[in-house]
Structure formats: C-alpha cells, structure tokens
Design a protein around this motif. Structure first.
Motif, PDB file in Angstrom:
ATOM      1  N   LEU A  69     -16.049  32.939  30.830  1.00 13.24           N
ATOM      2  CA  LEU A  69     -16.291  32.542  29.450  1.00 13.24           C
ATOM      3  C   LEU A  69     -15.671  31.175  29.172  1.00 13.24           C
ATOM      4  CD1 LEU A  69     -15.562  35.943  27.672  1.00 13.24           C
ATOM      5  CD2 LEU A  69     -17.752  35.052  28.503  1.00 13.24           C
ATOM      6  N   ARG A  95     -22.928  22.272  31.058  1.00 10.37           N
ATOM      7  CA  ARG A  95     -22.878  23.729  30.933  1.00 10.37           C
ATOM      8  C   ARG A  95     -22.173  24.162  29.656  1.00 10.37           C
ATOM      9  NH1 ARG A  95     -18.890  27.678  32.803  1.00 10.37           N
ATOM     10  NH2 ARG A  95     -19.855  29.735  32.726  1.00 10.37           N
ATOM     11  N   GLU A  96     -21.041  23.530  29.311  1.00 13.23           N
ATOM     12  CA  GLU A  96     -20.302  23.945  28.126  1.00 13.23           C
ATOM     13  C   GLU A  96     -21.018  23.581  26.825  1.00 13.23           C
ATOM     14  OE1 GLU A  96     -18.316  20.062  29.530  1.00 13.23           O
ATOM     15  OE2 GLU A  96     -19.279  21.838  30.392  1.00 13.23           O
ATOM     16  N   PRO A  98     -16.471  26.250  23.426  1.00 14.07           N
ATOM     17  CA  PRO A  98     -17.750  25.628  23.761  1.00 14.07           C
ATOM     18  C   PRO A  98     -17.959  24.338  22.976  1.00 14.07           C
ATOM     19  CG  PRO A  98     -18.012  27.974  23.280  1.00 14.07           C
ATOM     20  CD  PRO A  98     -16.627  27.594  22.869  1.00 14.07           C
ATOM     21  N   ALA A 102     -28.965  30.662  26.470  1.00 13.48           N
ATOM     22  CA  ALA A 102     -27.703  30.225  27.063  1.00 13.48           C
ATOM     23  C   ALA A 102     -27.460  30.941  28.386  1.00 13.48           C
ATOM     24  CB  ALA A 102     -26.542  30.488  26.090  1.00 13.48           C
ATOM     25  N   TYR A 103     -27.816  32.206  28.446  1.00 14.29           N
ATOM     26  CA  TYR A 103     -27.665  32.974  29.684  1.00 14.29           C
ATOM     27  C   TYR A 103     -28.549  32.389  30.785  1.00 14.29           C
ATOM     28  CZ  TYR A 103     -27.509  37.048  32.785  1.00 14.29           C
ATOM     29  OH  TYR A 103     -27.340  37.874  33.862  1.00 14.29           O
ATOM     30  N   GLN A 127     -20.946  32.155  24.478  1.00 16.34           N
ATOM     31  CA  GLN A 127     -20.169  31.589  25.584  1.00 16.34           C
ATOM     32  C   GLN A 127     -18.694  31.919  25.485  1.00 16.34           C
ATOM     33  OE1 GLN A 127     -21.658  27.312  25.574  1.00 16.34           O
ATOM     34  NE2 GLN A 127     -22.032  27.884  27.697  1.00 16.34           N
ATOM     35  N   ASP A 136     -27.260  29.222  32.065  1.00 17.57           N
ATOM     36  CA  ASP A 136     -26.027  29.398  32.823  1.00 17.57           C
ATOM     37  C   ASP A 136     -26.288  29.819  34.268  1.00 17.57           C
ATOM     38  OD1 ASP A 136     -23.344  28.950  32.413  1.00 17.57           O
ATOM     39  OD2 ASP A 136     -22.867  31.057  32.097  1.00 17.57           O
ATOM     40  N   GLY A 184     -24.620  26.672  25.109  1.00 16.82           N
ATOM     41  CA  GLY A 184     -24.640  27.638  24.016  1.00 16.82           C
ATOM     42  C   GLY A 184     -24.930  26.971  22.682  1.00 16.82           C
TER      43      GLY A 184
END
Length: 441
Positions: free
Chosen positions: A199, A334-335, A203, A127-128, A63, A131, A338
């Motif tokens: 980005l 979201r944060e 994170p 994580a992708y 991230q 996201d 990762g």
C-alpha cells in the motif's frame, strides 16, 4: 488474466448490472409516482455529483487502505441504499409518499447514497489494473476489460430490467439489491486483500489541469456529456415516439439499451484487444462512429433507426473510451494511478451532473434538442482527437519507470512487498525526469 482480476471484474459487472437493470424503468416509474422529467433528471445529476465529489477520494484510498476494504464498503452502502429505494418506490406507487417528500427521498437514496457507493468501484478497479500491468498493450487490454464488463452489464441489465418490467415496474427494483448483495459477497469473501506493505500511505494527487492528462479529460468529458444528453431521455424517446404504455416502454427501452450494450461489448472485447491501436488511435476511430449514431437518432422515423443509432453509439464509444482511460495512465507514475483513476471517474461523473437535468429540460422544449446538442458535442470531440498535439505526439513512459536490471515489476507488486516505509514504487525516481519532459510537451 489472473483469478483475482477476474473476481474484480465480476464485482464491477454486478454493480453495473444492478445500475443498468433499473434504467429501462426510470422514465415510466417517474411518471407512475408523479415526478416530472426534470425531477428524475435532478436525481441522476445528484448521483453524478457524488461521483465527482468522491471519486478522487476513493481512488487514493484504494491505494492507502487497499482495494478490498474500499470495495466492501461501497457494495455494503449500495446494497442497503437500493433496498430502501425499492421500498420507497413501492410507497410512491401506492400513494403513501408523494410530492416533494418523495422527490427529496429519491435524491437522497438513488442520488447521494448510491452515487457515493458507485463512485468507488471504477477508480478502484482502474487503479488495480494499472498496478498489475507493466506494458502499454496489457494496460489498454485491462482497461478495456473494465469497460467490456460494463458493456456486458449494460446488455444484461437491459435484458433483466426490460423483461422484469413486463411483470411490473417494481420487480427490477426488488431484484437490484440482491445483485448488489452478490457483489458484496464476491469482494468480502472471495477477493484477496493485497499485502499491507504494497500500500501507498500518501498517494500523490493529480490536478485536472496537469498537461499530461488534460486533453484526455476534455475528450472524455465531451464523450460522456454527449452520451448523457441522450441516455437519460431514451425511455422518453421510446415511449413518446412509439406511443407505448409504461410496462411496454420498459421492455422496449431495455431492448434499446441492449443494442447499445452489444455495441460497446463487441468493441471492448473484440476490436480493442485485437487492433493493437494506441489510445489516440482508439479515440480517432471511435468518436466518428459514435457521431454517426447520434445523427441517426435525431429524426423520428421509427424503432429500427433508434436501434441502429444506439448500436453505432455503443460501437463508437466502446472503441474510444479505453483510449480515454488507458491513455493518461501510461503517462503517470504508480503512486499517481489512484488519483488519476479517481480523476477519470470524477470527469465521467461531472458529465452526468450537467447532462441529465439539461437534457430533460431541453426535451420539454423540443424532443430532438438534447440529441442535437449531444451530436454537436461529439463532433467537437472528433475534431479535438484529430488535431490536438498530445494525441499526435503520444509517448508512453511506463516502460521507462524501472531502472536497468531491476527485478521488480508492477505485476509482482501484490505478491512481493516493497521496502517497508516506502511510499513510491521502485524505479519511480528515475522516471521523474521523463514524466517532467512529457508534461512539458
């Protein structure tokens, strides 16, 4: 599915194809070079240790640095490490390198080196996916996609490794670096780097004891530990029960892993996407099916029961694992994705720190003992999935993370930059109270 996600899944497929292509020959290779069962178990445990130690690091770095740089570094390390490992195996079979020197180099290359590289791939992919998905059904399908390509890779690896082993135990090891180099090409030259403005510089970190995710982590730990107790000894089971030589053991073990891969792939590409089940339901349905597979593997009654056992195990785990991976991702911001992906990867890795060494040691005492141990763990997971309050009262919060009237969506985050200097996704603050309520359930 977007082209970039397809490329991402291709990279995941290639690294796990390389990983599983050598699985059919690990047991006979260890005996050919003079290593004991426990030494190959320690080697696998060392690899898993690096997954535990580095998964959260890679998840957060995916991230802050970006998915492409992390994957490029991981594939470069994996390719070079396995190329040297193939050379080492040749020298070991030729008697040039033997004993404790050979064992320690196995641990350094196949354990520490490849384990560190492999640790980066699933957290980055998860994580992708987290996201770029904005609803529960899509999230579950995306996570199942990561699992599905691993299942297909297990099929392909079993076929590639098993067939190539018939021409010599070194052949799968020679092919493996080329598969990893192909993955390196995909992520270095085909995968698009996300805009720097998407980005997250800092994170968030999720702790294992976070009440939102702890029940899922315990469930995943139990499932993968149970699997680890039987997966590493599959080659020994095949060779000892069927009285096969080294090359034939590799071929038959490849067929056995193929059956497991077929089960996992079918579950994650057909059952999970079409069922529409919630993560807790996936766990409640999948874990009992996997338990049946473990019970079928205990008695020594020939090849067909072995194939049926691993097929049921693959079907069950293929259904349950997307519940384990997608469930907690629906409960965090979201944060935090990762860090969560890294925590899930670390949980998976921790199981293989414990299981390979323990299972090979137990196998030396009594061959069915590690299977009985795995079945007991799986039975405990079945009970947990049915009785724990978190699975009975599961309320995803991801749909509530956007404020009313917002145009922003996670799916657009790769093409529409967030505000410069922002370290959180739009809408994350309004969701905080919802998350806190969820965490206190």
């Amino acid at each position: 599915m977007t082209p970039q996600i397809s490329l991402l899944l291709s990279a995941v497929f290639l690294v796990f194809l390389a990983h599983t292509a050598i699985s059919p020959i690990i047991a006979p290779l260890s005996r050919e070079v003079g290593l004991a069962e426990w030494q190959i178990g320690v080697t696998i445990s060392a690899s898993a240790s690096m997954v535990v130690l580095t998964s959260q690091f890679w998840g957060r770095r995916s991230q802050s640095w970006g998915r492409k740089p992390v994957l490029t570094a991981a594939f470069a390390v994996a390719t070079s490490t396995m190329a040297v490992f193939a050379l080492l195996a040749y020298l070991g079979m030729a008697g040039v390198v033997t004993g404790w020197v050979l064992f320690l180099l196995f641990v350094v290359l196949r354990g520490f080196g490849f384990g560190t590289a492999l640790a980066a791939v699933p957290p980055t992919a998860q994580a992708y996916i987290a996201d770029v998905t904005s609803d529960a059904a899509t999230r579950i399908k995306g996570m199942a996609g990561v699992g599905a390509v691993q299942g297909v890779a297990m099929i392909g690896g079993a076929v590639v490794g098993g067939v190539l082993a018939a021409f010599g135990l070194l052949i799968p090891l020679i092919v493996t670096p080329f598969l990893l180099a192909a993955g390196l090409y995909v992520v270095r030259f085909r995968l698009r780097a996300e805009p720097a403005t998407t980005l997250i510089k800092r994170p968030a970190t999720i702790r294992p004891h976070d009440r939102r995710v702890l029940p899922f982590l315990i469930t995943g730990f139990g499932m993968f530990t149970a699997l680890g107790f039987v997966q590493i000894i599959t080659g020994f089971i095949v060779q000892d029960r069927l009285n096969l030589d080294g090359e034939m053991t590799g071929l038959v073990t490849g067929g056995t892993l193929l059956a497991m891969g077929i089960g996992m792939s079918f579950s994650q590409s057909v059952i999970v996407p079409r069922s529409g089940w919630s993560p807790p339901t996936l766990l409640r349905v999948g874990t009992p099916v996997a338990l049946v597979g473990f019970l079928l593997l205990i008695p020594d009654i020939g090849l067909v029961p072995i194939l049926l056992a691993v097929l049921f195990t693959g079907l069950g785990l293929g259904t349950a694992v997307p519940g384990f991976t997608a469930g907690p991702s629906l409960l965090v911001r979201r944060e935090e994705q990762g860090s969560l992906a890294g925590l899930i990867g670390a949980t998976n890795g921790l199981t293989f720190v414990i299981a390979p060494t323990s299972s090979t040691a137990l196998y030396s005492v009594w061959p069915p003992l590690p299977i009985v141990t795995g079945a007991t763990l799986m039975a405990a997971v079945v009970v947990l999935a049915w009785v724990h309050p978190r699975f009975k009262q599961f309320t995803p919060i991801m749909e509530s993370t956007l404020p009313a009237g917002s145009d922003w969506s996670p799916a657009a985050s790769l093409d529409q930059p967030v505000r410069p200097g922002s370290t959180t996704s739009p809408g994350s603050a309004p969701a905080k109270s919802v998350i806190e309520k969820s965490a206190n359930c």
